[in-house]
Design a protein around this motif. Sequence first.
Motif, mmCIF file in Angstrom:
data_model
loop_
_atom_site.group_PDB
_atom_site.id
_atom_site.type_symbol
_atom_site.label_atom_id
_atom_site.label_comp_id
_atom_site.label_asym_id
_atom_site.label_seq_id
_atom_site.Cartn_x
_atom_site.Cartn_y
_atom_site.Cartn_z
ATOM 1 N N ARG A 1 0.831 -1.225 -0.070
ATOM 2 C CA ARG A 1 -0.115 0.178 0.133
ATOM 3 C C ARG A 1 0.936 1.171 -0.009
ATOM 4 N NH1 ARG A 1 -5.575 -1.250 -0.958
ATOM 5 N NH2 ARG A 1 -6.110 -3.126 0.090
ATOM 6 N N SER A 2 0.124 2.314 -0.353
ATOM 7 C CA SER A 2 0.962 3.572 -0.153
ATOM 8 C C SER A 2 1.450 3.896 1.027
ATOM 9 C CB SER A 2 0.135 4.633 -0.897
ATOM 10 O OG SER A 2 -1.089 4.911 -0.167
ATOM 11 N N GLN A 3 2.200 4.817 1.264
ATOM 12 C CA GLN A 3 2.737 5.436 2.596
ATOM 13 C C GLN A 3 1.416 5.991 3.234
ATOM 14 O OE1 GLN A 3 6.035 7.916 2.240
ATOM 15 N NE2 GLN A 3 7.420 6.149 2.038
ATOM 16 N N CYS A 4 0.486 6.733 2.645
ATOM 17 C CA CYS A 4 -0.542 7.390 3.111
ATOM 18 C C CYS A 4 -1.406 6.446 3.717
ATOM 19 C CB CYS A 4 -1.367 8.207 2.278
ATOM 20 S SG CYS A 4 -0.456 9.653 1.724
ATOM 21 N N GLN A 5 -1.668 5.206 3.080
ATOM 22 C CA GLN A 5 -2.613 4.177 3.683
ATOM 23 C C GLN A 5 -2.072 3.458 4.656
ATOM 24 O OE1 GLN A 5 -2.980 2.007 -0.184
ATOM 25 N NE2 GLN A 5 -5.522 2.989 -0.319
ATOM 26 N N ASP B 1 0.937 15.284 2.052
ATOM 27 C CA ASP B 1 -0.325 14.652 1.308
ATOM 28 C C ASP B 1 -1.138 14.504 2.565
ATOM 29 O OD1 ASP B 1 0.352 14.786 -1.241
ATOM 30 O OD2 ASP B 1 1.574 12.947 -0.834
#
Length: 529
Positions: free
Chosen positions: A119-123, A205
Amino acid sequence: MTDAKARVLSRVDTARPIGLLLDGVSFAPGFSYAEGHLGTNGVGTVFESGQPVHIMGPEHFHERLQPFSCAGAPVRDPLTGRIEGVLDISCLTEHANPLMHSMVRSAAQDIERNLLLDRSQCQQALFETFVRVDSRSREAVMAVSGNLVMCNSLAQTLFDPVEQRTIQEHARYLMAREAQAVDEIELTTGKIVRMRGTRIVVGVDVAGMVVEVTLRSENSPPMTARGHTVAEVFSAPSAAKGDTGSRRHPLLGLKKLSGSGQSPSWKRACTDISAALAEHNALLVMGETGTGKFSLVTEIYHSITPGGRSVLIDAVDISHDSHTNAVEAMEATPIPTLYIFRNIDALSTAGVERLDTFLQALTDSERPAYLAATLSDANINSDLPFREVLVHFQQAVTVPPLRHRIDDIPTVVSQLLARLSNGREIRVSPAAMRVICRYTWPRNIHQLEEALRAALIKRPVGDLQPEDLPGYCHNASRRQLTGLESIERDAIVRALHDARGNRMQAAAALGIARSSLYRKLKCFGIETI
């Protein structure tokens, strides 16, 4: 274990038939393994129960599977909790070992950890914060981002799906405004909940917001931001002068476009505007372009001040003559008047000076006057000249954008169509309404009206269909598309329309692989037409 066979079987979309072969038995996509003709087995039972299982020989329902021992464990998406597949280890019963069960569970957990890393760092940041808050909190906990929602078990127990969606949309609204948010809202079912949220940021973000939700009351009168109940607002001293019967709650009395809505943020804006006008507070109304700030203020004012009048002065057009006319109008009549200055963030330095003079005259006047001004909240932290006149205002209210009022969209659409159709019988099909509700509407009600006008050109009467809406409506992506991506999205939508939703034909017409089309449909958030 040398004779054991390990495989991961994932759920398959019934629209893409792919056969599976397990131990010599063929399975159809979408087939309910545990409840079908094959009964208990190491794959379907996991799908049905959601738990790891170890099915030994005779425990299999079908005789063709009874020579085997099957250990299966679900592989869940670590963020959504959805079962993405089943990891299964099968071997002949005589070669079975109790360690098979432990092995398959451990391997499934390893797969889930790798899914999280993918997953992305944000998720990842959102998920980790959600887990941390849930471990120490005794309240309902939700994590919300642009297209992802997580809820703990208490949240799912306390609130039904409609209530959960209302809370999630309000959390997105709060996330766009504040890093640390505390708010109390009334749900459509009458429940009063207190929300305490923290915005999660990774670099520049915004990953999302994690919210703790406390159920305060099952049923209670709605509150304004100043702590008044709506009943208290409309039993203000002026009501004792004989006009009590003409004062109604604006949410009940307004029938025009901007006055309808049940989302908490919209109801809060309505009650706060009502309270400010009832107390003669100079009101600053903020919000995105096209949210209906001016219409909402005027409708609420006329609903609580029968016989009053409103004067609109567009701030960008303030000139010496318009300023003089406004002063003359103020002195010419004793009728209660609402003066609305629209888009004061567009004022020039000279315009600020003239407006300041007028507002000072309004303050010194004994005439029954009300004051309101609108501006885009995108400019509230800027150094534009309008900031010098903010000293004249006592209360600020933010009108929420349309994308945070999902439950209100069907009502807004029906009212817009009633105005645009000129008496023709027009409805919106369920499929078209889903498309409308999924789009983010960056220009809010103005853009929705434009889309409906375009749809009515294609279908003047009858039920509006998804293909009647402009191409941009089919984009459910939360990010802003580039110009090239917008062109690509519109081409895909047209190809799907021409192919009547057949993705294989649409991909062929576009000259791209079907897998590329699936990827772009997901990227742009396009539903099957």
